[in-house]
Design an enzyme around this catalytic site. Structure first.
Site, PDB file in Angstrom:
ATOM      1  N   ALA A 136       0.844  -1.194   0.000  1.00 22.99           N
ATOM      2  CA  ALA A 136       0.000   0.000   0.000  1.00 22.99           C
ATOM      3  C   ALA A 136       0.878   1.242   0.000  1.00 22.99           C
ATOM      4  CB  ALA A 136      -0.925   0.014   1.223  1.00 22.99           C
ATOM      5  N   ASP A 137       0.348   2.296  -0.564  1.00 23.54           N
ATOM      6  CA  ASP A 137       1.037   3.584  -0.541  1.00 23.54           C
ATOM      7  C   ASP A 137      -0.007   4.676  -0.341  1.00 23.54           C
ATOM      8  OD1 ASP A 137       3.855   4.824  -1.167  1.00 23.54           O
ATOM      9  OD2 ASP A 137       2.367   6.130  -2.116  1.00 23.54           O
ATOM     10  N   THR A 138       0.202   5.507   0.662  1.00 23.31           N
ATOM     11  CA  THR A 138      -0.772   6.543   1.009  1.00 23.31           C
ATOM     12  C   THR A 138      -0.207   7.920   0.707  1.00 23.31           C
ATOM     13  OG1 THR A 138      -1.695   5.164   2.776  1.00 23.31           O
ATOM     14  CG2 THR A 138      -2.166   7.519   2.873  1.00 23.31           C
TER      15      THR A 138
END
Length: 220
Positions: free
Chosen positions: A97-99
């Site tokens: 995941a990358d926020t």
């Protein structure tokens, strides 16, 4: 239930602490899982569901491309992280995941200096911004490769520079996209949210679990 662990500590808990806090799972795992992230918050979310996983952070170039939208950037980062780790782990499901925090066309990553944190937080004061998490689920052996963005709108209250500086002095902004953590000290900055709370923390759990169930990587 076995957690494979390297050198990482989740918040203030060791992995043995998590066994006592989350002793069982409502899900049956149909494969081994790898979380391609060193984020304590993402690790805690998975652990809280009793999911066993190994942590292997991916090291990639996290520079946005010219003209790349926030959602496209977040998805690309998640895909690259999952694919990088999956190269040597073809029998496992890799979750990445990358926020990103975005205001208009600006993407705010993790501040590297106090002044950068101050600049970001001043821009967000009293305004609505978007938190976008790109999620990738990759299982090479099962030929599963799915990615998607999840978006949450966050509205900040308006605070004085003195309050912002007091928050920065806690050190909380320095390892978080957008310079704040909604689940920690920075929660007081948030006036309202529209959408997934766990997405703002860094891992949209309902979307992730739905995806894992759809592909029978988890069953009940």
């Amino acid at each position: 239930m076995v957690f494979f662990w390297k050198k990482y500590i989740i918040s203030n808990f060791s992995i043995l602490d998590y066994r006592s806090h989350y002793p069982s799972s409502m899900f049956k795992q149909q494969t081994s899982f790898i979380l391609a992230s060193a984020s304590p918050r993402r690790q805690e979310y998975l652990a809280s569901l009793g999911i066993s996983f190994e942590t292997i952070p991916a090291i990639i170039d996290e520079t946005p491309m010219a003209g790349e939208s926030s959602a496209a950037f977040a998805i690309r980062m998640a895909q690259e992280k999952s694919q990088t780790v999956a190269q040597n782990n073809k029998n496992s499901c890799v979750i990445a995941a990358d926020t990103v925090v975005t205001l208009g066309q600006n993407i705010f990553g993790k501040p590297t200096t106090v002044e950068e944190a101050r600049t970001i937080l001043r821009k967000l004061q009293g305004r609505a911004h978007k938190v976008i998490t790109g999620v990738a689920v990759h299982h090479a052996r099962k030929n599963i490769d799915e990615s998607f963005p999840v978006e949450t709108e966050v509205v900040f209250e308006q605070y004085s520079d003195a309050v912002i500086d007091a928050y920065i002095a806690t050190g909380d902004p320095m390892d978080k996209a957008g310079g704040y953590g909604i689940q920690s000290y920075g929660g007081f900055l948030v006036k309202s949210i529209t959408g997934s709370y766990s997405n703002v923390v860094g891992l949209p759990m309902s979307h992730l679990i739905t995806t894992l169930l759809k592909h029978n990587l988890l069953t009940v």
